[in-house]
Design a protein around this motif. Structure first.
Motif, PDB file in Angstrom:
ATOM      1  N   PRO A 283       0.808  -1.228   0.000  1.00  0.00           N
ATOM      2  CA  PRO A 283       0.000   0.000   0.000  1.00  0.00           C
ATOM      3  C   PRO A 283       0.835   1.269   0.000  1.00  0.00           C
ATOM      4  N   ASN A 284       2.136   1.153   0.323  1.00  0.00           N
ATOM      5  CA  ASN A 284       3.016   2.316   0.316  1.00  0.00           C
ATOM      6  C   ASN A 284       3.668   2.560  -1.039  1.00  0.00           C
ATOM      7  N   GLY A 285       3.393   1.703  -2.002  1.00  0.00           N
ATOM      8  CA  GLY A 285       3.962   1.893  -3.334  1.00  0.00           C
ATOM      9  C   GLY A 285       3.523   3.216  -3.940  1.00  0.00           C
ATOM     10  N   LYS A 286       4.473   3.958  -4.500  1.00  0.00           N
ATOM     11  CA  LYS A 286       4.176   5.296  -5.010  1.00  0.00           C
ATOM     12  C   LYS A 286       3.855   5.324  -6.505  1.00  0.00           C
ATOM     13  N   LEU A 287       4.138   4.251  -7.207  1.00  0.00           N
ATOM     14  CA  LEU A 287       3.953   4.222  -8.652  1.00  0.00           C
ATOM     15  C   LEU A 287       2.660   3.522  -9.038  1.00  0.00           C
ATOM     16  N   ASP A 288       2.033   4.001 -10.090  1.00  0.00           N
ATOM     17  CA  ASP A 288       0.986   3.253 -10.778  1.00  0.00           C
ATOM     18  C   ASP A 288       1.728   2.402 -11.798  1.00  0.00           C
ATOM     19  N   ILE A 289       1.945   1.133 -11.470  1.00  0.00           N
ATOM     20  CA  ILE A 289       2.870   0.310 -12.251  1.00  0.00           C
ATOM     21  C   ILE A 289       2.518   0.307 -13.731  1.00  0.00           C
ATOM     22  N   THR A 290       1.278   0.056 -14.051  1.00  0.00           N
ATOM     23  CA  THR A 290       0.894  -0.025 -15.467  1.00  0.00           C
ATOM     24  C   THR A 290       1.071   1.309 -16.164  1.00  0.00           C
ATOM     25  N   ARG A 291       0.586   2.374 -15.563  1.00  0.00           N
ATOM     26  CA  ARG A 291       0.626   3.677 -16.229  1.00  0.00           C
ATOM     27  C   ARG A 291       2.051   4.207 -16.338  1.00  0.00           C
ATOM     28  N   HIS A 292       2.823   4.114 -15.254  1.00  0.00           N
ATOM     29  CA  HIS A 292       4.175   4.656 -15.295  1.00  0.00           C
ATOM     30  C   HIS A 292       5.119   3.814 -16.152  1.00  0.00           C
ATOM     31  N   ALA A 293       4.825   2.531 -16.324  1.00  0.00           N
ATOM     32  CA  ALA A 293       5.616   1.734 -17.261  1.00  0.00           C
ATOM     33  C   ALA A 293       5.514   2.316 -18.668  1.00  0.00           C
ATOM     34  N   GLY A 294       4.372   2.888 -18.979  1.00  0.00           N
ATOM     35  CA  GLY A 294       4.186   3.487 -20.301  1.00  0.00           C
ATOM     36  C   GLY A 294       5.089   4.660 -20.563  1.00  0.00           C
ATOM     37  N   TYR A 295       5.607   5.302 -19.514  1.00  0.00           N
ATOM     38  CA  TYR A 295       6.537   6.418 -19.706  1.00  0.00           C
ATOM     39  C   TYR A 295       7.827   5.937 -20.372  1.00  0.00           C
ATOM     40  N   TRP A 296       8.134   4.649 -20.173  1.00  0.00           N
ATOM     41  CA  TRP A 296       9.356   4.068 -20.747  1.00  0.00           C
ATOM     42  C   TRP A 296       9.089   3.292 -22.031  1.00  0.00           C
ATOM     43  N   LEU A 297       7.908   2.699 -22.142  1.00  0.00           N
ATOM     44  CA  LEU A 297       7.606   1.841 -23.289  1.00  0.00           C
ATOM     45  C   LEU A 297       6.938   2.592 -24.438  1.00  0.00           C
ATOM     46  N   ARG A 298       6.561   3.842 -24.191  1.00  0.00           N
ATOM     47  CA  ARG A 298       6.005   4.709 -25.235  1.00  0.00           C
ATOM     48  C   ARG A 298       6.838   5.977 -25.310  1.00  0.00           C
ATOM     49  N   ASP A 299       6.891   6.592 -26.484  1.00  0.00           N
ATOM     50  CA  ASP A 299       7.662   7.828 -26.615  1.00  0.00           C
ATOM     51  C   ASP A 299       6.870   9.008 -26.068  1.00  0.00           C
ATOM     52  N   GLY A 300       7.432  10.209 -26.202  1.00  0.00           N
ATOM     53  CA  GLY A 300       6.786  11.386 -25.639  1.00  0.00           C
ATOM     54  C   GLY A 300       5.420  11.672 -26.211  1.00  0.00           C
ATOM     55  N   ASP A 301       5.135  11.153 -27.407  1.00  0.00           N
ATOM     56  CA  ASP A 301       3.832  11.338 -28.042  1.00  0.00           C
ATOM     57  C   ASP A 301       2.859  10.213 -27.733  1.00  0.00           C
ATOM     58  N   GLY A 302       3.319   9.230 -26.932  1.00  0.00           N
ATOM     59  CA  GLY A 302       2.453   8.124 -26.564  1.00  0.00           C
ATOM     60  C   GLY A 302       2.489   6.945 -27.522  1.00  0.00           C
ATOM     61  N   THR A 303       3.405   6.983 -28.503  1.00  0.00           N
ATOM     62  CA  THR A 303       3.521   5.895 -29.473  1.00  0.00           C
ATOM     63  C   THR A 303       4.425   4.796 -28.930  1.00  0.00           C
ATOM     64  N   LEU A 304       4.019   3.552 -29.085  1.00  0.00           N
ATOM     65  CA  LEU A 304       4.852   2.434 -28.644  1.00  0.00           C
ATOM     66  C   LEU A 304       6.201   2.465 -29.346  1.00  0.00           C
ATOM     67  N   THR A 305       7.276   2.308 -28.562  1.00  0.00           N
ATOM     68  CA  THR A 305       8.606   2.249 -29.181  1.00  0.00           C
ATOM     69  C   THR A 305       8.918   0.851 -29.710  1.00  0.00           C
ATOM     70  N   ARG A 306       8.365  -0.167 -29.099  1.00  0.00           N
ATOM     71  CA  ARG A 306       8.628  -1.573 -29.436  1.00  0.00           C
ATOM     72  C   ARG A 306      10.116  -1.907 -29.387  1.00  0.00           C
ATOM     73  N   ARG A 307      10.871  -1.131 -28.625  1.00  0.00           N
ATOM     74  CA  ARG A 307      12.319  -1.345 -28.545  1.00  0.00           C
ATOM     75  C   ARG A 307      12.661  -2.522 -27.651  1.00  0.00           C
ATOM     76  N   MET A 308      11.896  -2.700 -26.557  1.00  0.00           N
ATOM     77  CA  MET A 308      12.171  -3.779 -25.618  1.00  0.00           C
ATOM     78  C   MET A 308      11.439  -5.040 -26.042  1.00  0.00           C
ATOM     79  N   ARG A 309      12.198  -6.054 -26.435  1.00  0.00           N
ATOM     80  CA  ARG A 309      11.601  -7.321 -26.828  1.00  0.00           C
ATOM     81  C   ARG A 309      11.177  -8.144 -25.612  1.00  0.00           C
ATOM     82  N   HIS A 310      11.741  -7.813 -24.453  1.00  0.00           N
ATOM     83  CA  HIS A 310      11.275  -8.425 -23.214  1.00  0.00           C
ATOM     84  C   HIS A 310      11.382  -7.390 -22.106  1.00  0.00           C
ATOM     85  N   ILE A 311      10.575  -7.566 -21.075  1.00  0.00           N
ATOM     86  CA  ILE A 311      10.649  -6.740 -19.877  1.00  0.00           C
ATOM     87  C   ILE A 311      10.808  -7.667 -18.689  1.00  0.00           C
TER      88      ILE A 311
END
Length: 348
Positions: A283-311
Motif C-alpha cells: 500500500p506504500n507503493g508510489k507508482l501506478d505500475i501499469t501507467r508509469h511503465a508506459g513512460y518508458w515503453l512509449r515515446d513522448g507522443d504516446g507511441t509504442l517504441t517496441r524497442r524492448m523485446r522483453h521486460i
C-alpha cells in the motif's frame, strides 16, 4: 488476440543481491527457476528469466560445456534467457570503472566473459533477447572527489567494454542507481551516456523504482525535481517529475525493469543503499505500475517504441520469506501482464 510482446521475464539476481554473509541465505537458482516456471495467471506464464552471471548461480568462468548444461537445464523449466548482470565489481573479480589501469582491465575482462556466455546462449537458441548490465562499480563519495575527471574515466572504461560487446554481437545497459558514482542522478547518467556516445551498443537500463528515486535527488540534491516536502497525493506533480526523468533517458533505454517503490532507500548485505523495491500489493507503493511503465515503453507522443523485446520484474532485497512464496510471483506476473496488455503488441 492478447499481446505476446514484450516477453515477460523474472530476475534471478534478487536471490543473490543483498544476501549471504550475515544477511539472509542466498536463494538457489533452481528455487527461482521453479517459482518462475510455476507462476500462472489465467493461463499465462513467464516467458523467461534474466540471469546474474556469478556463483553460485552461473559462474562467470563457465566453459562452453557448462554453459550448454545450464542452457539445457533452464530450457527444462520451459523458460528462455534474457539480460545478464555481469559481475564487474572488485569483490566479484572486476574493478572500479574509474580505478587503476588494473581495476579497469578486470572490469572489461568480466564484460568479455559475460558477452562470450551471452553469445553462446544466443547460438544455442535459448537467449533471443537481452543485453549485459553494467555500472560504474564505485560509490558516489569516491566519484565526487573529481566529478568531471572520474566521469570521463568511467566513460573510457565503458567504451572499451563496448568494443568487446560489439565484437560479440551484444550490447551493454547501464542501470541508473543512486548508489553508483557517476550514475547516481538522471543528469549525470545522461552526461555519461553522451560521453560514451555508442548508441545501440551502450544504453540505459531503466528500473521503474530506481528511476523514481532520481526525482527525489538522493545523493544528488542539485538534480532533485520533487520538493523536499513533497505530498505524495499530488499525482500530477509526481507524474511531471517522473516524465522529466523518462524523457531524458528514454532515448538511451534498451532494457526495462518493471518494479514498485515506496519512495525510500534501503541496503542489505554488502549492497549500498538504493531505491527500495516493494511488492506489487504494497500500500506504500508510489507508482501506478501499469501507467508509469508506459513512460518508458512509449515515446513522448504516446507511441509504442517496441524497442524492448522483453521486460523484467526486479524485486531486489525482498526478504527470503517473500521471495520463496509462490503468491509473490503470481502477483508479479499479474502486474507484468497488465503492463503488456497496455503497452505491448502482437506478433504471430
Amino acid at each position: 488476440m492478447a499481446n505476446n510482446f514484450p516477453k515477460l521475464h523474472n530476475a534471478a539476481w534478487p536471490g543473490i543481491v543483498g544476501k549471504g554473509g550475515e544477511s539472509e541465505p542466498i536463494i538457489p537458482l533452481d528455487t527461482l527457476l521453479r517459482l518462475t516456471a510455476d507462476a500462472e495467471v489465467d493461463g499465462v506464464r513467464f516467458d523467461g528469466i534474466d540471469l546474474f552471471i556469478t556463483d553460485p548461480h552461473v559462474s562467470i568462468d563457465s566453459d562452453q560445456d557448462a554453459v550448454k548444461r545450464m542452457a539445457d537445464h533452464i530450457a527444462g523449466y520451459g523458460l528462455k534467457v534474457g539480460s545478464f548482470v555481469a559481475p564487474i565489481w572488485g569483490g566479484a573479480g572486476g574493478g572500479s570503472a574509474m580505478g587503476s589501469a588494473d581495476d579497469r582491465k578486470r572490469f572489461v575482462e568480466q564484460v568479455r566473459k559475460a558477452c562470450a556466455i551471452g553469445r553462446q546462449m544466443r547460438e544455442l537458441g535459448i537467449r533471443p533477447t537481452g543485453g549485459i548490465r553494467i555500472d560504474s562499480s564505485v560509490g558516489v563519495e569516491a566519484w565526487d572527489r573529481d566529478p568531471e575527471g572520474n566521469t570521463r574515466l568511467i566513460a573510457r572504461t565503458f567504451s572499451e567494454a563496448a568494443d568487446i560487446a560489439e565484437d560479440h554481437g551484444e550490447f551493454l545497459v547501464a542501470e541508473g542507481e543512486i548508489c553508483w558514482g557517476g550514475m547516481h542522478s538522471w543528469r549525470e547518467m545522461v552526461k555519461l551516456l553522451e560521453l560514451v556516445d555508442r548508441p545501440g551498443v551502450v544504453g540505459f537500463q531503466a528500473d521503474m523504482a530506481h528511476s523514481m528515486l532520481y526525482t527525489l535527488g538522493y545523493n544528488a540534491e542539485q538534480d532533485r525535481i520533487l520538493p523536499k516536502d513533497f505530498d505524495w497525493s499530488d499525482q500530477a506533480t509526481l507524474d511531471a517529475a517522473y516524465r522529466t526523468v523518462a524523457d531524458a533517458l528514454r532515448p538511451w533505454t534498451m532494457d526495462f525493469h518493471v518494479a514498485q517503490n515506496d519512495g525510500t532507500v534501503f541496503g542489505s548485505g554488502d549492497h549500498e543503499k538504493t531505491g527500495r523495491h516493494c511488492q506489487v500489493t504494497d500500500p506504500n507503493g508510489k507508482l501506478d505500475i501499469t501507467r508509469h511503465a508506459g513512460y518508458w515503453l512509449r515515446d513522448g507522443d504516446g507511441t509504442l517504441t517496441r524497442r524492448m523485446r522483453h521486460i523484467c520484474w526486479d524485486g531486489c532485497m525482498f526478504p527470503n520469506a517473500v521471495m520463496e512464496d509462490q503468491k509473490t510471483w503470481n502477483a508479479v506476473l499479474g502486474a507484468m501482464i497488465k503492463v503488456r496488455d497496455a503497452h505491448g503488441w502482437r506478433e504471430d
